[in-house]
Design a protein around this motif. Structure first.
Motif: not given
Length: 92
Positions: A12-17, A24-25, A38-42, A50-54
């Protein structure tokens, strides 16, 4: 013929403006336990948590179209239930 197998996790990315937070994958190269939070490059080049819940592919309207398009050439095989790690994806 060889079959390429990839594993994707949902992130899940953050909202920006004006841009909304999107799903994302992320191509996974290590154990799911190492990815949780962890924050990863999509796949599309965005940084997302990254989430393991989805699992990817995530259903809904808030899904990155670039990640969806890039991962459409792969076939989703049944994966573990949410919270059990990423799904395995095989190339067609």
């Amino acid at each position: 013929m060889t079959t390429q197998t990839l594993t994707f996790a949902a992130a899940r990315s953050r909202a920006h403006g004006p841009a909304a937070a999107l799903w994302h994958a992320v191509e996974v190269h290590r154990a799911p336990a190492d990815l949780d939070g962890a924050c990863e490059l999509t796949v599309c080049g965005t940084l997302a948590r990254v989430t393991t819940e989805a699992h990817w592919p995530v259903s809904g309207v808030d899904v990155c179209s670039a990640c969806t398009a890039a991962s459409q050439r792969f076939h989703v095989e049944p994966g573990p239930p949410p919270g059990r790690g990423p799904r395995s994806i095989s190339g067609r």
